[in-house]
Design a protein around this motif. Structure first.
Motif, PDB file in Angstrom:
ATOM      1  N   ASP A 199      33.582  37.189  41.459  1.00  0.00           N
ATOM      2  CA  ASP A 199      33.387  38.346  42.190  1.00  0.00           C
ATOM      3  C   ASP A 199      34.533  39.149  42.674  1.00  0.00           C
ATOM      4  O   ASP A 199      35.860  38.355  43.113  1.00  0.00           O
ATOM      5  CB  ASP A 199      32.505  38.332  43.146  1.00  0.00           C
ATOM      6  N   GLU A 200      34.708  40.519  42.418  1.00  0.00           N
ATOM      7  CA  GLU A 200      35.894  40.992  42.916  1.00  0.00           C
ATOM      8  C   GLU A 200      37.355  40.484  42.217  1.00  0.00           C
ATOM      9  O   GLU A 200      38.157  40.032  42.972  1.00  0.00           O
ATOM     10  CB  GLU A 200      36.133  41.261  44.428  1.00  0.00           C
ATOM     11  N   LEU A 201      37.242  40.627  40.774  1.00  0.00           N
ATOM     12  CA  LEU A 201      38.277  39.833  40.317  1.00  0.00           C
ATOM     13  C   LEU A 201      39.576  40.438  40.610  1.00  0.00           C
ATOM     14  O   LEU A 201      40.571  39.898  40.428  1.00  0.00           O
ATOM     15  CB  LEU A 201      37.941  40.033  38.832  1.00  0.00           C
ATOM     16  N   ASP A 202      39.705  42.030  40.796  1.00  0.00           N
ATOM     17  CA  ASP A 202      41.015  42.587  40.962  1.00  0.00           C
ATOM     18  C   ASP A 202      41.845  41.915  42.176  1.00  0.00           C
ATOM     19  O   ASP A 202      43.093  42.121  42.113  1.00  0.00           O
ATOM     20  CB  ASP A 202      40.726  43.975  40.998  1.00  0.00           C
ATOM     21  N   LEU A 203      41.176  41.410  43.151  1.00  0.00           N
ATOM     22  CA  LEU A 203      42.001  40.875  43.972  1.00  0.00           C
ATOM     23  C   LEU A 203      42.533  39.526  43.816  1.00  0.00           C
ATOM     24  O   LEU A 203      43.394  38.848  44.534  1.00  0.00           O
ATOM     25  CB  LEU A 203      41.081  40.524  45.464  1.00  0.00           C
ATOM     26  N   LEU A 204      42.270  38.947  42.696  1.00  0.00           N
ATOM     27  CA  LEU A 204      43.022  37.763  41.991  1.00  0.00           C
ATOM     28  C   LEU A 204      44.191  37.995  41.328  1.00  0.00           C
ATOM     29  O   LEU A 204      45.010  37.053  40.822  1.00  0.00           O
ATOM     30  CB  LEU A 204      42.102  36.999  41.024  1.00  0.00           C
ATOM     31  N   TRP A 205      44.660  39.216  41.461  1.00  0.00           N
ATOM     32  CA  TRP A 205      45.816  39.507  40.724  1.00  0.00           C
ATOM     33  C   TRP A 205      46.922  38.989  41.428  1.00  0.00           C
ATOM     34  O   TRP A 205      47.083  39.380  42.820  1.00  0.00           O
ATOM     35  CB  TRP A 205      45.948  41.169  40.565  1.00  0.00           C
ATOM     36  N   THR A 206      47.962  38.506  40.839  1.00  0.00           N
ATOM     37  CA  THR A 206      49.230  38.054  41.410  1.00  0.00           C
ATOM     38  C   THR A 206      50.349  38.648  40.415  1.00  0.00           C
ATOM     39  O   THR A 206      50.026  39.083  39.393  1.00  0.00           O
ATOM     40  CB  THR A 206      49.064  36.475  41.549  1.00  0.00           C
ATOM     41  N   GLN A 207      51.463  38.237  41.113  1.00  0.00           N
ATOM     42  CA  GLN A 207      52.657  38.817  40.118  1.00  0.00           C
ATOM     43  C   GLN A 207      52.639  38.226  38.651  1.00  0.00           C
ATOM     44  O   GLN A 207      52.827  38.813  37.673  1.00  0.00           O
ATOM     45  CB  GLN A 207      54.095  38.563  40.891  1.00  0.00           C
ATOM     46  N   LYS A 208      52.505  36.790  38.774  1.00  0.00           N
ATOM     47  CA  LYS A 208      52.535  36.152  37.457  1.00  0.00           C
ATOM     48  C   LYS A 208      51.231  36.103  36.722  1.00  0.00           C
ATOM     49  O   LYS A 208      51.182  35.750  35.661  1.00  0.00           O
ATOM     50  CB  LYS A 208      53.098  34.568  37.704  1.00  0.00           C
ATOM     51  N   GLN A 209      50.261  36.441  37.569  1.00  0.00           N
ATOM     52  CA  GLN A 209      48.795  36.595  36.882  1.00  0.00           C
ATOM     53  C   GLN A 209      48.430  35.171  36.457  1.00  0.00           C
ATOM     54  O   GLN A 209      47.578  35.046  35.707  1.00  0.00           O
ATOM     55  CB  GLN A 209      48.728  37.489  35.833  1.00  0.00           C
ATOM     56  N   ASP A 210      49.001  34.009  37.246  1.00  0.00           N
ATOM     57  CA  ASP A 210      48.729  32.607  36.678  1.00  0.00           C
ATOM     58  C   ASP A 210      47.150  32.557  37.026  1.00  0.00           C
ATOM     59  O   ASP A 210      46.644  31.712  36.301  1.00  0.00           O
ATOM     60  CB  ASP A 210      49.569  31.646  37.365  1.00  0.00           C
ATOM     61  N   VAL A 211      46.579  33.050  38.165  1.00  0.00           N
ATOM     62  CA  VAL A 211      45.365  32.557  38.429  1.00  0.00           C
ATOM     63  C   VAL A 211      44.364  33.171  37.547  1.00  0.00           C
ATOM     64  O   VAL A 211      43.576  32.532  37.018  1.00  0.00           O
ATOM     65  CB  VAL A 211      45.116  33.174  39.956  1.00  0.00           C
ATOM     66  N   MET A 212      44.487  34.477  37.126  1.00  0.00           N
ATOM     67  CA  MET A 212      43.466  35.188  36.075  1.00  0.00           C
ATOM     68  C   MET A 212      43.814  34.278  34.695  1.00  0.00           C
ATOM     69  O   MET A 212      42.839  33.947  34.289  1.00  0.00           O
ATOM     70  CB  MET A 212      43.970  36.539  35.975  1.00  0.00           C
ATOM     71  N   TYR A 213      45.274  33.971  34.525  1.00  0.00           N
ATOM     72  CA  TYR A 213      45.348  33.325  33.201  1.00  0.00           C
ATOM     73  C   TYR A 213      44.555  32.054  33.031  1.00  0.00           C
ATOM     74  O   TYR A 213      43.818  31.887  32.211  1.00  0.00           O
ATOM     75  CB  TYR A 213      47.120  33.031  32.954  1.00  0.00           C
TER      76      TYR A 213
END
Lengths: 436, 858
Positions: free
Chosen positions: B618-632
């Protein structure tokens, strides 16, 4: 014989007066929930019903109490909580968490404070162990395990609510509101704030979860009610030990409210601010003058207190300046007039001052430049003048651009009251061209 | 692995057996026996005072062990009246890690320690008791039996008092010796002397600097596996009730109700180890009774029992006859070490006479249920045989102690075979069962919630955060149920009220359901992105889908799956998502980096019997990081065949993948998108009607009005419900007669809408003081003069002075005006710079000039 009697009378009197001072000071300085509420019955009813529903029915709610400073937000909530806790079935049944945006400046601290106040099980003494993430998941887990009917309702009171909205991601607010909108531990989230634009501060997801209940406190009373409040605040309670003294005191207060000059003072005060705190300040200043030899508050006391309240602080500073410094300020005023508020530097002021001294002044000694510089710096320290940009090493002090933080009217008013002001200086102040 | 069926699977009902004894001093009823009925009525466990019991703890595999000292009914506890007082035992894994070295040797696998710590809260809710267990005391120089595979027997050799391990004192030892005896009040003579009396302890260091440890170290220590050293021993001692201790403790325990509980918990927290536990024991045998109690009564039946077919059970009433006591104690002194040997090896099983027939008829049913609780039944069968043997052994032991040694061997063998049977039944348990258990955890927690204060009392030693039970204390007074129609309506209108179905989201529901179902059936993985503005039912729909799928999985329509939910807003930092997923998946705790590694390993390597994992982010946008490794990572794992991971992501904006994600991330997210449109007015109306189905509290027009209002504003269903809820309050408030509140009309709703959405600026201006109003006028005048929307304070001040002069107001000093200005600024009627700028601070209006003019008109 009679002198001794009067002496003992005096003693009793002193005793009473110190009690009067104590009672009234307590009333003015503390926001005791015992004092009465003025003109907020509707809002109070709304709030207390809401709290009761949370406490008794286990219904989750969120509400914002909005009102300018000194409008009695904290007093309202304290009153409501006090009444709530007097209900027997509720008092054992409700947990309260008080947070203040000025103290809990980020979510990490706020979480620790919540955990501490809820006495959850990862608390040891006054310390909360675990990392921020652990604390958050622990608290969420704890709150999630509750349900409407069986777990103890928690009332969250967030003072300075707007400051919580500045926390990162608004995590705390999101979670509190989210719990209050889901079938978890019943929560009442009560935010107190003075900002009217508070809803715009909330992130859209947080805003959607907030119930949009707002209780506005607006100081909507008029002057007659203000008078009533004044009277009530100054009157002694019936519990006061000596009946005769209480009667006399209250009679005096009644007289005061009918006195024309007192009304004028109050009207003036009312015009400036409807804030009850400022009224308390006024009454406190008046109360300070009550002594054994002067046992009752008089209209003169109030007038003097009002004068103290409305005094211009900068004009007061000007009164304490030396003649040289006054001269510099007048020179700056003239420069402002000539160059239309453009900034000036020391050299310009010094030149202006030189002109005055050489052509006109008889009473002002022609000071050396370093002395004048010293006076100039003193003015800067008093923040009567302010540099336009940061002091850097490169610019010479003489040429640093400055602005005057005094208005013309302020200067003129201050000069009129300035003790022993030389006549030529005064004349120079009225007109920069007077030496011609 | 010992696995103790706890209440996770079945609901149990607790009832007293026997008449209450009124305790004159304590003013409550005490009981000697309690029966635990497992739902379905198949099994009934009898628990008597003096027995060793397992008590529900955090850890399913290692429940707490304790000795039941007293059962009583406490009326001061509103929810859980059935209370029990216990003497705790502690497992080695519960000893703080920093103190473990004090033992000076490796602990035996089934070794527990007498918990000699009076500050420990021993008053627990009786409903946390799971079952009884066998505990055997050993002398200091006796060796813990090694070859015994019966895990249900625990051994006590030492006592632990938070500082040192000591050998059991002779008094304690004597108490263990005693055959279990019904009444806790009955004082036993201390007859038995143990050999190890006063012999040096095992502990190398006697005096250790006490310090309170941080929980971190503790929590880590909990994770370190306890050394599974198989014990060697020849002799065991039968444990029995220890009355003395209970009485010592009772004084301290009595004052626990109410707030003092908390304090107790507190004081214990400071001493980190405090961990007492019920003795581990085999459970699941129906109607287990304390073996020792039956004493000689059973002897006559024992032989019969042995021959009887497994289904035919002898039932013995186990009221302990008072006359027995002398005999029993005598026997104890004679054969202190043997008396309980067999009975400890084999759990006793006694059925009540009334239940014989019932049980026989129920047996087939029990077999039917094997699917749901397979190993419970298995174990039951093994226990039946063990029980018969044990009964006979006891009979022999009681009559002739000489024969015991002869009898011992077969008993041991049989018990071994019994436990072997059990062990064979345990490993094949599908992985699913264990995960199911973890899934069911919350429901069991919920049920324990209804018996309040049990958990805080039961786990009074949360020395580590892992042990701390995250829980708000429960209320003393039951929540009132709605009395009037309006209250009922308000309850249903609360956002938290879960409707039976989600109207107006059928299509979306179907899409998501089909997606997840197909992935489950294919045993593959995939991602789905769900977007929509707040309050459009995204999360609710997904929850509904998962609920339906879980039901389908139970009906074996789809393969079983594990469901995990994380919320970006409930994380302190994006990488914490790994920690949360790992913890919900396996219960492990790890740092973010480590958790990421573990998860990657788990998802990227082939597992033996993988079941699909459904992950809701839920609330995916907050998992944004500089490297986007979490989303990746989150989107990369599902692409691996072995992972069997279905990721459902929710966020607010439709174009989030394009806007904030790198190409390699958004490409992995795939194109399975779904967007939830804001509700239209007819949908909102339908939602309201659906919620208020059987409650006539609103006028139809009113519902339509609010639906249209909200649809025009945002289409947020939460808003809609909140407005209606407020309207019911206004309605209630305006109708002074509480008995006939009437319907919520359009007027009420309009008032509610007004309250929530009207801007308060104008009222605020109207209610401000004279000087504040004239300051606002001065600002307007200055703006008009300069033609700009901004002015310095000095400029406004001169206007202000002029205005005041015109209106005959006294001259406003600079300080007063500054106060007025900052006051208006704090309300945000004005936007002002910080006041250190003084005269030069710039002022702007935060309200439109027209609004100010309108507000100042009169």
């Amino acid at each position: 014989m009679s002198s001794r009697k009067s002496k003992s009378n005096n003693l009793i009197h002193a005793e009473y007066l110190s009690q009067v001072q104590r009672i009234l000071r307590e009333r003015f300085c503390h926001q005791s929930p015992h004092s009465n509420l003025f003109g907020v019955q509707v809002q109070y009813k709304h709030l207390i019903e809401l709290l009761k529903r949370t406490a008794i029915h286990g219904e989750s709610n969120s509400v914002l109490i909005i009102g300018p400073r000194g409008s009695g937000k904290t007093m309202l909530i304290n009153h409501a909580l006090k009444e709530l806790m007097e209900v027997e079935e509720v008092s054992e049944n409700v947990l309260q968490v008080h947070l203040n945006g000025l103290l809990q400046i980020n979510d990490k601290i706020a979480l620790k404070e919540i955990t501490r106040q809820l006495n959850l099980e990862n608390v040891v003494g006054d310390k909360v162990f675990g990392s921020f993430a652990e604390n958050l998941s622990f608290l969420l887990e704890a709150l999630k395990r509750g349900d409407r009917s069986s777990s103890c309702p928690v009332i969250f009171i967030l003072d300075e609510f707007d400051l919580f909205a500045h926390h990162k991601n608004q995590t705390l607010l999101y979670n509190l509101f989210d719990i209050s909108q889901s079938a978890q531990t019943p929560l009442a989230v009560i935010g107190l704030t003075c900002r009217l634009d508070i809803l715009e501060l909330l992130e859209k997801r947080v805003k959607s979860r907030f119930s949009h209940r707002q209780i506005h406190l607006m100081n909507s009373f008029g002057f007659p009610q203000y008078l009533k409040i004044f009277k009530e605040q100054l009157s002694l309670p019936a519990e006061f030990p000596d009946k005769i003294f209480t009667e006399k005191w209250n009679e005096n207060v009644q007289c005061l409210t009918e006195d024309r000059s007192v009304r004028e003072v109050l009207q003036k005060h009312f015009n400036v601010s409807k804030n009850l705190r400022s009224l308390h300040m006024l009454l406190m200043l008046a109360l300070n003058r009550v002594t054994t030899s002067h046992p009752f508050v008089t209209a003169a006391d109030l007038m003097e207190a009002n004068q103290l309240c409305s005094m211009d602080s900068k004009a007061n500073i000007v009164h304490g300046l030396s003649v040289l410094e006054i001269c510099l300020i007048i020179a700056m005023k003239h420069l402002n007039d000539i160059y239309e508020e453009e900034p000036f530097n020391f050299q310009m002021v010094y030149n202006e001052f030189q002109k005055f001294v050489q052509r006109k002044a008889h009473s002002v000694y022609n000071f050396e430049k370093p002395v004048v510089m010293k006076a100039f710096e003193h003015l800067q320290q008093l923040e009567l003048i302010r540099p336009m940009e940061r002091t850097s090493v490169n610019t010479q002090r003489e040429y640093q651009l400055m602005k005057l933080l005094l208005d013309n009217t302020q200067i003129m008013n201050a000069l009129q009251k300035y003790p022993n002001c030389p006549t030529d200086v005064r004349q120079w102040a009225t007109s920069s061209l007077s030496w011609l | 692995m010992a696995y103790y069926p706890t209440r996770l699977k079945t609901r149990q009902t607790y009832s007293w057996v026997g008449k209450p004894l009124l305790d004159h001093e304590l003013r409550y009823h005490t009981y000697k026996e309690m029966s635990v009925k497992i739902e379905g009525g198949l099994t009934e466990i009898h628990i008597q005072v003096g027995q060793f019991v397992l008590i529900e703890g955090d850890d399913d595999e290692n429940p707490y062990v304790a000795k039941l000292v007293e059962l009583f009914e406490d009326d001061s506890e509103p929810h859980s009246k059935k209370r029990a007082r216990v003497q705790w035992f502690i497992r080695f894994c519960e000893v703080p890690v920093s103190k473990r070295h004090l033992l000076g040797r490796k602990p035996a696998a089934q070794e527990i320690f007498w918990y000699d710590y009076p500050a420990c809260n021993s008053n627990i809710s009786a409903e946390t008791i799971i079952d009884h267990v066998q505990v055997v005391a050993l002398g200091p120089d006796e060796v813990i039996p090694v070859d015994l595979k019966n895990e249900q027997t625990l051994f006590v050799k030492l006592s632990w008092n938070e500082k040192t391990f000591r050998p059991l004192s002779p008094e304690l030892f004597a108490e263990f010796d005693q055959p279990q005896e019904g009444s806790p009040r009955c004082q036993k003579p201390v007859g038995a002397k143990t050999k190890g009396l006063g012999s040096p302890t095992w502990t190398t260091a006697e005096h250790v600097i006490k310090r309170i440890e941080s929980r971190h170290s503790n929590s880590k220590s909990r994770r370190t596996p306890s050394h599974p050293v198989t014990p060697k021993a020849k002799k065991r001692l039968e444990l029995s009730s220890n009355t003395r201790i209970s009485q010592q403790n009772s004084g301290a325990l009595l004052d626990s109700p109410g707030r003092s509980k908390r304090k107790v918990a507190f004081s214990e927290i400071t001493s980190p180890t405090k961990r007492s536990q019920p003795d581990g024991l085999h459970t699941s045998s129906p109607a287990l009774k304390a073996p020792q109690k039956t004493g000689e009564i059973q002897s006559s039946c024992a032989k019969e029992d042995k021959k009887a077919s497994p289904d035919c059970h002898r039932i013995l009433r186990t009221r302990v006859p008072a006359l027995k006591t002398t005999e029993i104690s005598e026997e104890r002194t004679l054969t202190p070490l043997r008396g309980g040997r067999k009975s400890s090896a084999v759990p006793s099983m006694v059925l009540k006479p009334e239940n014989i027939k019932k049980r026989e008829t129920e047996e087939p049913e029990a077999q039917d249920e094997t699917t749901s609780t397979p190993h419970r039944i298995r174990r039951k069968n093994s226990l039946l045989t063990m029980n018969r043997i044990r009964q006979q052994l006891r009979f022999l032991g009681n009559s002739k102690s000489d024969q015991e040694d002869d009898e011992f061997l077969p008993a041991a063998e049989i018990s071994d075979s019994g436990s072997e049977e059990e062990e064979t039944s345990t490993p094949p348990l599908p992985r699913r069962t264990s995960s199911r258990v973890s899934k069911n955890l919350c429901s069991s927690v919920k049920s324990s919630f209804q018996t309040p204060s049990q958990t805080p009392q039961k786990t009074p030693k949360p020395s580590t955060p892992r042990h701390a039970t995250p829980q708000i204390r429960s209320r003393n007074l039951a929540a009132q149920e709605p009395a009037s129609m309006l209250e009922e309506a308000r309850l249903r209108l609360h956002v938290s009220a879960v409707p039976e179905s989600l109207p107006c989201r059928e299509l979306e529901f179907q899409n998501i359901y089909n997606f997840v179902e197909s992935k489950l059936l294919d045993r593959s993985g995939g991602c789905m992105y769900i977007s929509g503005v707040p309050g459009t039912g995204k999360t609710a729909t997904v929850h509904e889908v998962v609920r339906c799928l879980q039901q389908a999985a139970q009906a074996n329509d789809v393969p079983p799956f594990q469901y995990i939910e994380v919320n970006g807003m409930k994380l302190t930092e994006p990488h914490q998502v790994y920690v949360q997923i790992l913890q919900k998946l396996t219960g492990q705790k790890a740092t973010a980096n480590h958790a990421a590694e573990l998860l990657a390993k788990r998802f990227l390597t082939r597992r033996s019997s993988p079941e699909t994992t459904v992950l809701l982010v839920d609330e995916l946008d907050l998992l944004w990081t500089q490297k986007q490794d979490v989303m990746y990572n989150l989107f990369d794992w599902p692409t691996h065949r072995e992972a069997r991971l279905v990721v459902l992501t929710i966020a607010n904006t439709m174009d989030l993948p394009e806007r904030i994600m790198m190409n390699r991330v958004s490409s992995r997210l795939g194109l399975t998108r779904m967007s939830f449109q804001p509700y239209t007015h007819s949908q909102l109306q339908q939602i309201l009607v659906c919620r208020l189905k059987h409650v006539k509290a609103f006028e139809d027009d009113a519902i339509q009005l609010v639906a249209r209002k909200v649809a025009a504003l945002s289409g947020d269903a939460r808003r809609c419900l909140d407005i209606c809820r407020r309207a019911t309050e206004i309605c209630e408030f305006s109708c002074q007669k509480p008995d006939s509140p009437g319907l919520v009309t359009v007027a009420h709703l309009l008032q509610a809408v007004d309250e929530m959405f009207s801007s308060s600026y104008i009222t605020a201006i109207k209610n401000s003081s004279v000087l504040e109003q004239s300051f606002l006028r001065a600002i307007l005048a200055e703006f008009r003069r300069s033609g700009l929307e901004e002015a310095t304070f000095q400029q406004v001040y001169s206007q202000h002075v002029a205005l005041c002069r015109m209106e005959g107001l006294p001259y406003p000093t600079m300080s007063e005006t500054m106060a007025v200005c900052s006051h208006l600024g704090s309300c945000r009627l004005l936007l002002v710079e910080p006041s250190r700028n003084d005269l030069l601070l710039r002022v702007r209006l935060n309200v439109s000039q027209d609004d100010v003019l309108y507000a100042l008109k009169d």
